[in-house]
Design a protein around this motif. Sequence first.
Motif: not given
Length: 370
Positions: A74-76, A228-230, A235-236
């Motif tokens: 989930p940190e991504r 959302w961004v993955v 980078l996240a």
Amino acid sequence: MKRALDGVIAALKDFDDRRIDLLVGEPCFEPPEEIRSAFVRNARKPVPGYGPPAGIAELRSVLAARIGGPGFDPERVVVTHGAKGGLLALLAALVEYGDEVIHPLPCYPAYPAMVRRLGGVPVGVAERGPDFAGWAAAAAAKMGERTRAMVLSSPSNPSGSVVPSGELRSLAAECGERRVRLILDEAYAAFHLDGGGFDPGADPVLEALVRVGSASKSLAIPGWRMGWVVADEELAASVTGAQAMLLNPPAIPPQQALLALPEVPGSFFETNRCEVRTRMEALVGAMSSTGFECALPSGGFYLWIDIRDRLGNETSVEWCERLARDEGIGFWPGEDYGCPGFVRLALPQGDAWRDDVAELEQRLQQSKRV
């Protein structure tokens, strides 16, 4: 920033309820009841304060499992203000003055606009065939020392093109070798009209993609601004920092409602994909019957039509403004997408959409100057 669209909107003003407005792409269906009910339940709880900059942990976990499967970190995942807000935070984290970002032509107007506002240089590469045929090689040829990222949507807004997995893999490999970020905008990923879709699986090349997603279209909640961004963890974290500085965290109530996403049955998405296809087929039929050359796109909410042989001495902006003023029909000029001589038509909306498509066909057939 003035848009070519603004003149069309002004030209439609005298038609009121008689207008046929095919300008804005919105869902033609209602949100799932599971999400609605979750929103109502959470609205009765104490009003929350500001949330964490990357989004609430529970939603990041839900999205991680949905996007990457069990064990996906989930940190991504960064929860953002829609896909557009996610793109802004992402590009702000990547682009410095003079950096180049490659994008297709036509493209979503926000891509080059954001890059310019951030001091970067947008580099457009034209689609030369259906579904990005040959685009990977043409885009790779444009890469230079200052190329920082490449961004494209699949299905495309506005062309409806879908990049094949082979082309995408080729792009990802090329970008990986040159340390260029490949950004895939998946705002319309639920609407591959042939029923297919994109799944990177365990492919390590495609795992390096930066993916931008949205609940606006697939769940019919555009006004909630949930996206959302993955990306990789580093980078996240940068996207999270850019979002915190530029936009603040997304609102918590819609995030809490999206925790019900696992409860939404797959039939919801399939039913709505079929509805989009049905409306698109009807729109293609109406336009084709009046002499416009068009075909069912591979995906998305839009029909992209070449009108260059109809323009005479007009620009496509002038053509669209005249169509709006004389016939009450709203098409979006291609100038805003980097391609003069084309127009974009969005899906017809509302319960009476079939009547609107029939009226569109009739007005185009009767028009003396279209």
